[in-house]
Design an enzyme around this catalytic site. Structure first.
Site, PDB file in Angstrom:
ATOM      1  N   HIS A  94      -0.774   0.026  -9.680  1.00  0.00           N
ATOM      2  CA  HIS A  94      -1.514  -0.805  -8.715  1.00  0.00           C
ATOM      3  C   HIS A  94      -2.102  -2.023  -9.412  1.00  0.00           C
ATOM      4  O   HIS A  94      -3.291  -2.303  -9.319  1.00  0.00           O
ATOM      5  CB  HIS A  94      -2.634   0.017  -8.036  1.00  0.00           C
ATOM      6  CG  HIS A  94      -3.041  -0.578  -6.712  1.00  0.00           C
ATOM      7  ND1 HIS A  94      -3.498   0.177  -5.651  1.00  0.00           N
ATOM      8  CD2 HIS A  94      -3.083  -1.855  -6.268  1.00  0.00           C
ATOM      9  CE1 HIS A  94      -3.773  -0.617  -4.625  1.00  0.00           C
ATOM     10  NE2 HIS A  94      -3.544  -1.842  -4.977  1.00  0.00           N
ATOM     11  N   GLU A 133      -3.219   7.632  -5.313  1.00  0.00           N
ATOM     12  CA  GLU A 133      -3.499   7.081  -6.642  1.00  0.00           C
ATOM     13  C   GLU A 133      -4.771   7.715  -7.219  1.00  0.00           C
ATOM     14  O   GLU A 133      -5.712   8.002  -6.477  1.00  0.00           O
ATOM     15  CB  GLU A 133      -3.692   5.562  -6.527  1.00  0.00           C
ATOM     16  CG  GLU A 133      -2.426   4.866  -6.057  1.00  0.00           C
ATOM     17  CD  GLU A 133      -2.652   3.411  -5.673  1.00  0.00           C
ATOM     18  OE1 GLU A 133      -3.709   2.841  -6.013  1.00  0.00           O
ATOM     19  OE2 GLU A 133      -1.757   2.847  -5.027  1.00  0.00           O
ATOM     20  N   ARG A 188       0.862  -1.185   0.000  1.00  0.00           N
ATOM     21  CA  ARG A 188       0.000   0.000   0.000  1.00  0.00           C
ATOM     22  C   ARG A 188       0.901   1.239   0.000  1.00  0.00           C
ATOM     23  O   ARG A 188       1.917   1.276   0.698  1.00  0.00           O
ATOM     24  CB  ARG A 188      -0.902   0.042   1.250  1.00  0.00           C
ATOM     25  CG  ARG A 188      -2.067  -0.950   1.204  1.00  0.00           C
ATOM     26  CD  ARG A 188      -3.148  -0.492   0.243  1.00  0.00           C
ATOM     27  NE  ARG A 188      -4.284  -1.399   0.214  1.00  0.00           N
ATOM     28  CZ  ARG A 188      -4.418  -2.432  -0.623  1.00  0.00           C
ATOM     29  NH1 ARG A 188      -3.461  -2.706  -1.493  1.00  0.00           N
ATOM     30  NH2 ARG A 188      -5.487  -3.184  -0.582  1.00  0.00           N
TER      31      ARG A 188
END
Lengths: 351, 334
Positions: free
Chosen positions: B294, B276, B247
């Site tokens: 991601h 993000e 993360r």
């Protein structure tokens, strides 16, 4: 007879452990100086720029001649031919028949590579010229790169990197890629490098198959006597064998078709292992799923059609191009040359 | 009566599932899911979410969501009947587990569906950073090899000291892969794992100072927020590399940017970021950073496996059977 007292003093000095040690060090120093003097005059021809570290060391220890110093190579060789006792070549420029013929006093070819396809081994054998290469020190780097290429190709790592750098993530999703773990891996050539690739792929849960000139009794992997069968039964085909007359274009149209639209080809061997024009057509037409290539038929030329393909990852023959391994290879070249000129056994002889 | 935006005409007897997000898995498998469940899709309604939930979701017992949904806690407050939250994420850090436990709401997550994929990407990013794969690929595809000569030398992987932060399923998959590359593995975790023999560090700084690469494989929670801070990056040092497929908020991103810009660490492979899809612009000029959007979990194969798991969890819930991949609250809430 009574020995003079100085003799007894000398005898005591030489026969004591400290004395013997000092003697040994003195002898080694003398030997080192004599050896250096001997090697300083040995002419070593380097065929092309390959490692600044190797060049420096060759310059220090031998009489170094650089083939690329002169535009008129033939004249350069004529003028210096008598001087040259050794050639240091690599995968770009080795010691072919013409070069060997032009060097009447050539004693050894020490290749800064493990591959020997640029050396006329038959001619060397005929003339009694020794040949050495650099096995083992580069095995891990090349195997690491094979896996890195497979991951980069299947998981589109380079494409994703570009996607972000071009600001595309802000407005769209990247999409799905293909899993690497668990895919079946087929290796052409289960030598040192092939075995190292297999060991790594196994850690990703990949079942391994291989094709080799003969079955390897100690290998716990499935053997295929034909490359086409291997290709038909794997999803990732890796070329890891030596380049010889028998293995030129070992990956041809039939093999590519057997590998198929979901298969990927990884080439960390030599460009001529693969029929490049067939490979390009298959990739452009979607008959092959993807490719990770470190070598090409006519380096540094790469077929331009590959530049636009997102399922292709391209590298510039860098299998062993790490700082650490380049130094280790160069040290092995130097050690082989020194061993030869000092009359000691070669470390990694091929011929 | 306000129109309910569901596939109601065809699925009156199907169990109802409220979808928030929607998660990426939903976009890929919407048709398949709509054949098994009656789906409430608030984003297709013109009315605000709060109103939609008040009108249409008061009897909803199951919610399908993912880490893209930042407002899940406030949504759950408006859903008195919810008994199950299914997330398509590996990490349930976007879910208020304390509140779920208090209300008796079960949570199911993606568990080990993605472990191999995340481990593969973490390893792939590190190989790429050290061996300069993406940078060289980009260089070659501009046709520069014959013109500019060889690409600069890269760095060997073998023998490098790998520090893994979080030795759960993903961390162990990473360790297994990198051992085969001849790397030396150490780790930091909440507790020492008795079943592994790798050297264990309680302190991340100490792990960093004994590692050539830090690979983050832990969950994001209060203890791990900005776990990788200036001190840790300093300990990692100029030759060190950091890989994050966990993360973004586990790393102090401002500090990371500064350290990379100033050459105080050697490089980074990043699949996740603090904000993000925004990525620090300063990093875009560096060729010792490899970016990934991601996407550690997004392979065709894992999406199919995830779909099967999501459906399996929902069907188990509606049949009063044990969930396939329930979150054990104690594992995530220490």
């Amino acid at each position: 007879m009574r020995w003079p007292s100085f003799f007894h003093r000398r005898r005591r000095k030489f026969s004591s452990p400290q004395g013997r040690n000092q003697n040994l060090h003195r002898a080694l120093r003398i030997l080192s100086v004599v050896s250096s003097k001997l090697m300083e005059n040995k002419g070593v021809l380097m065929t092309c720029p390959m490692s600044s570290y190797l060049e420096e060391q060759l310059q220090k220890r031998f009489r170094l001649l650089k083939l690329w110093d002169s535009q008129m190579k033939a004249d350069f060789l004529k003028q210096n031919s008598q001087l040259i006792s050794a050639v240091v070549g690599n995968t770009v420029l080795g010691a072919d028949s013409e070069l060997i013929d032009s060097l009447p006093n050539l004693e050894i070819v020490s290749s800064n590579s493990v591959g020997l396809d640029k050396i006329d081994l038959v001619k060397c054998k005929e003339r009694g010229i020794r040949v050495t290469n650099t096995p083992d020190v580069l095995t891990d780097d090349v195997a690491d790169l094979a896996i890195g290429l497979a991951l980069a190709t299947l998981r589109k790592i380079s494409v994703a990197d570009g996607f972000l750098r071009n600001g595309l993530w802000k407005n769209s999703d990247f999409g799905l890629t293909t899993k690497f773990s668990g895919k079946s891996v087929g290796i052409i050539g289960l030598g040192r490098i092939g075995s190292a690739i297999a060991k790594r792929a196994k850690a990703f849960g990949c079942p391994i198959g291989y094709h080799s000139r003969s079955r390897k009794p100690n290998a716990n992997y499935k053997y295929y006597s034909s490359v086409i069968d291997l290709a038909a039964n794997c999803q990732i085909l890796v070329v890891a064998c030596a380049l010889t007359d028998e293995t030129r274009h070992i990956v041809n149209r039939e093999v590519i078709d057997a590998l198929g639209p979901k298969g990927i080809l990884i080439n960390i061997g030599r460009g001529p292992h693969v029929d490049e024009s067939e490979l390009v057509s298959a990739l452009v037409e979607g008959r092959l799923g993807g490719a990770g290539l470190d070598v090409y038929e006519n380096e540094p030329e790469i077929p331009e059609k590959l530049f636009q393909l997102q399922n292709v990852v391209l590298l510039s023959h860098v299998g062993s191009d790490t700082v650490e391994t380049c130094k280790a290879m160069a040290d092995l070249v130097l050690a082989n040359l020194e061993a030869h000129f000092l009359g000691k056994p070669l470390l990694t002889p091929v011929v | 009566m306000a129109q309910i935006h569901t596939n109601q005409t065809l699925s009156v007897n199907l169990p109802q599932v409220l979808v928030l997000g929607p998660p990426s898995i939903f976009r890929i498998y919407e048709k398949h899911l709509s054949q098994k469940f009656m789906l409430l899709k608030p984003w297709e309604s013109p009315i605000p979410l709060e109103e939609f939930l008040s009108i249409h979701a008061q009897n909803t017992t199951a919610v399908l969501t993912s880490s893209v949904v930042a407002y899940l806690s406030s949504a759950l407050r408006l859903l008195p009947s919810v008994r199950l939250v299914v997330t398509s994420s590996v990490g349930p850090d976007h879910i208020d587990l304390k509140e779920c436990r208090r209300r008796g709401i079960s949570v199911a997550y993606a568990s080990s569906v993605f472990s191999a994929d995340v481990a593969d990407l973490a390893v792939g990013l590190w190989v790429d950073v050290l061996r300069k794969i993406s940078a060289a690929n980009c260089f070659l595809k501009t046709g520069l090899w014959p013109v500019k000569g060889d690409y600069p030398l890269a760095t060997k992987l073998g023998g490098k000291r790998v520090g893994i932060i979080g030795l759960g399923r993903i961390g162990q998959e990473v360790a297994k892969r990198l051992e085969a590359f001849g790397c030396k593995i150490s780790y930091q975790s909440r507790e020492k794992k008795p079943s592994v023999s790798y050297p264990f560090y309680t302190d991340v700084c100490e792990l960093a100072s004994n590692s050539d690469v830090l690979i983050i494989c832990c969950a994001l929670n209060d203890q791990t927020y900005h776990l990788i801070n200036r001190e840790v990056l300093q300990a990692l040092g100029r030759q060190g590399v950091i890989i994050n497929a966990a993360r973004g908020a586990i790393i102090d991103e401002k500090a990371l940017v500064q350290f990379l810009q100033e050459g105080k660490i050697a490089g980074a492979g990043l699949d996740v970021f603090e904000h993000e899809p925004n990525v620090p612009e300063e990093l875009l000029e560096l060729d010792n950073v490899v970016f990934s959007p991601h996407s550690a979990v997004f392979t065709e194969e894992s999406c199919k496996d995830l779909y099967d798991l999501v459906v399996g969890n929902l069907e188990a819930f509606f049949s009063n059977k044990p969930l396939l991949s329930p979150v054990q609250f104690d594992d995530f809430m220490r």
